[in-house]
Enzyme design. Sequence first.
Site, mmCIF file in Angstrom:
data_model
loop_
_atom_site.group_PDB
_atom_site.id
_atom_site.type_symbol
_atom_site.label_atom_id
_atom_site.label_comp_id
_atom_site.label_asym_id
_atom_site.label_seq_id
_atom_site.Cartn_x
_atom_site.Cartn_y
_atom_site.Cartn_z
ATOM 1 N N SER A 108 0.862 -1.189 0.000
ATOM 2 C CA SER A 108 0.000 0.000 0.000
ATOM 3 C C SER A 108 0.893 1.232 0.000
ATOM 4 O O SER A 108 1.971 1.226 0.606
ATOM 5 C CB SER A 108 -0.875 0.015 1.255
ATOM 6 O OG SER A 108 -1.433 1.306 1.460
ATOM 7 N N TYR A 150 -1.860 -1.385 10.360
ATOM 8 C CA TYR A 150 -1.979 -1.704 8.934
ATOM 9 C C TYR A 150 -0.715 -1.282 8.173
ATOM 10 O O TYR A 150 -0.137 -2.077 7.413
ATOM 11 C CB TYR A 150 -3.217 -0.999 8.376
ATOM 12 C CG TYR A 150 -3.409 -1.114 6.887
ATOM 13 C CD1 TYR A 150 -3.990 -2.243 6.328
ATOM 14 C CD2 TYR A 150 -3.025 -0.079 6.028
ATOM 15 C CE1 TYR A 150 -4.193 -2.344 4.964
ATOM 16 C CE2 TYR A 150 -3.221 -0.171 4.670
ATOM 17 C CZ TYR A 150 -3.798 -1.304 4.137
ATOM 18 O OH TYR A 150 -3.986 -1.395 2.771
HETATM 19 P P1 NAD Z 1 -11.616 -5.581 0.595
HETATM 20 O O1 NAD Z 1 -11.870 -5.467 2.048
HETATM 21 O O2 NAD Z 1 -12.593 -5.007 -0.362
HETATM 22 O O3 NAD Z 1 -11.375 -7.123 0.217
HETATM 23 C C1 NAD Z 1 -10.511 -7.891 0.997
HETATM 24 C C2 NAD Z 1 -10.846 -9.353 0.816
HETATM 25 O O4 NAD Z 1 -9.975 -10.093 1.651
HETATM 26 C C3 NAD Z 1 -12.277 -9.699 1.222
HETATM 27 O O5 NAD Z 1 -12.902 -10.472 0.236
HETATM 28 C C4 NAD Z 1 -12.094 -10.459 2.523
HETATM 29 O O6 NAD Z 1 -13.091 -11.446 2.743
HETATM 30 C C5 NAD Z 1 -10.742 -11.086 2.303
HETATM 31 N N1 NAD Z 1 -10.110 -11.496 3.560
HETATM 32 C C6 NAD Z 1 -10.070 -10.815 4.734
HETATM 33 N N2 NAD Z 1 -9.462 -11.538 5.679
HETATM 34 C C7 NAD Z 1 -9.106 -12.710 5.103
HETATM 35 C C8 NAD Z 1 -8.458 -13.883 5.571
HETATM 36 N N3 NAD Z 1 -8.075 -13.989 6.854
HETATM 37 N N4 NAD Z 1 -8.238 -14.889 4.703
HETATM 38 C C9 NAD Z 1 -8.657 -14.787 3.427
HETATM 39 N N5 NAD Z 1 -9.288 -13.726 2.922
HETATM 40 C C10 NAD Z 1 -9.509 -12.688 3.749
HETATM 41 O O7 NAD Z 1 -10.148 -4.988 0.395
HETATM 42 P P2 NAD Z 1 -9.445 -4.247 -0.852
HETATM 43 O O8 NAD Z 1 -9.600 -2.788 -0.645
HETATM 44 O O9 NAD Z 1 -9.801 -4.870 -2.133
HETATM 45 O O10 NAD Z 1 -7.933 -4.592 -0.490
HETATM 46 C C11 NAD Z 1 -7.251 -5.676 -1.077
HETATM 47 C C12 NAD Z 1 -5.769 -5.498 -0.836
HETATM 48 O O11 NAD Z 1 -5.345 -4.251 -1.362
HETATM 49 C C13 NAD Z 1 -5.368 -5.506 0.631
HETATM 50 O O12 NAD Z 1 -4.096 -6.123 0.760
HETATM 51 C C14 NAD Z 1 -5.260 -4.036 0.954
HETATM 52 O O13 NAD Z 1 -4.396 -3.802 2.035
HETATM 53 C C15 NAD Z 1 -4.687 -3.521 -0.347
HETATM 54 N N6 NAD Z 1 -4.875 -2.103 -0.572
HETATM 55 C C16 NAD Z 1 -6.112 -1.559 -0.616
HETATM 56 C C17 NAD Z 1 -6.242 -0.198 -0.857
HETATM 57 C C18 NAD Z 1 -7.574 0.471 -0.939
HETATM 58 O O14 NAD Z 1 -7.643 1.695 -0.824
HETATM 59 N N7 NAD Z 1 -8.658 -0.264 -1.166
HETATM 60 C C19 NAD Z 1 -5.114 0.587 -1.067
HETATM 61 C C20 NAD Z 1 -3.862 -0.005 -1.020
HETATM 62 C C21 NAD Z 1 -3.754 -1.344 -0.769
HETATM 63 C C1 4PL Z 2 -3.970 6.429 0.496
HETATM 64 O O1 4PL Z 2 -4.091 0.992 1.602
HETATM 65 O O2 4PL Z 2 -3.278 3.655 0.412
HETATM 66 C C2 4PL Z 2 -6.695 4.771 2.319
HETATM 67 C C3 4PL Z 2 -6.994 2.257 2.831
HETATM 68 N N1 4PL Z 2 -5.908 5.702 1.743
HETATM 69 O O3 4PL Z 2 -6.091 1.194 2.534
HETATM 70 C C4 4PL Z 2 -5.031 1.688 1.892
HETATM 71 C C5 4PL Z 2 -4.783 5.354 1.121
HETATM 72 C C6 4PL Z 2 -6.330 3.451 2.291
HETATM 73 C C7 4PL Z 2 -4.385 4.030 1.066
HETATM 74 C C8 4PL Z 2 -5.178 3.090 1.696
#
Ligand code: NAD
Ligand code: 4PL
Length: 244
Positions: A137, A150
């Site tokens: 992230s 996180y």
């Molecule tokens: P989300 O919450 O929409 O989806 C996450 C998924 O992971 C869900 O389907 C959930 O059921 C699953 N999950 C949770 N715990 C679990 C476990 N113990 N075992 C298996 N599956 C599990 O999240 P997202 O926003 O799509 O994020 C996905 C990835 O991207 C994460 O690693 C998150 O840190 C990263 N990320 C997200 C953002 C953002 O802004 N959305 C930004 C940067 C990084």
């Molecule tokens: C900029 O990884 O990268 C919110 C929530 N804002 O999970 C992230 C920023 C979120 C991010 C993320």
Amino acid sequence: MTDTVQRVALVTGAAQGIGAAIADELAAEGMKVVVADVNAEGAAAVAERNGGVAKTLDVSDQDAVNRTIAEIVDELGRIDVLVNNAALVPLTPWADITFEEWRRVMSVNLDGIYLVTHAVTEVMGEAGYGRIVNIASNTFVAGTPDCAHYVATKGASIGLVRALAGELGRLGITINAVAPGIIASEGVLSGPHAAGFDYVVPMQAFDRRGLPQDVAPAVAFLASEKAGWITGQTLVVDAGHTRN
Ligand code: NAD
Ligand code: 4PL
């Protein structure tokens, strides 16, 4: 991809959001995708639409992880690509992060990466080929507040990429990180992070919310055979929000 072999990709947390978009992208490129998630229904729906295989899996459960990896090898014969995407995405001020909450986030976001990666690299090492992508992230670059646990796990996932690149390279495996900025996933849209767009979008080079589909192509590239000279790296995919 060679003419004869269909690559098998395991994407964790792929029932929704960024993981689901990655699973669809890898399937569109011809891979057989294992859609793994604690959310069994969501995983089944994604696998159904992209021709993949759904596995119900909690990545923080050691027995479940080892059993599932063995099943995949039994059923599909190989694992060429691992995308460590599953994570909890909390928003909690430091004062409110109890040790219990800290441990919960560590166990999914960090222990989960250890468990799945340790099991999968054994399989990849025997085959002499592998592509691993950790979804980190840009909070690790920005130092985003109110999610210290996180951010710590995301920094650790980048640390693991740097530390393992050398060891795994000898086995024919690359390992890299993709660091998205804020993305309009189901998880973010349904929680307190949604308010972050008002603050972040003006800092981006492009004036709209990032979507899961904006992240998936970068992951697919690093997961492809042609990315074989890239390892130990972090690719920030955040519309220029952060620049390094
Ligand atoms: P989300 O919450 O929409 O989806 C996450 C998924 O992971 C869900 O389907 C959930 O059921 C699953 N999950 C949770 N715990 C679990 C476990 N113990 N075992 C298996 N599956 C599990 O999240 P997202 O926003 O799509 O994020 C996905 C990835 O991207 C994460 O690693 C998150 O840190 C990263 N990320 C997200 C953002 C953002 O802004 N959305 C930004 C940067 C990084
Ligand atoms: C900029 O990884 O990268 C919110 C929530 N804002 O999970 C992230 C920023 C979120 C991010 C993320």
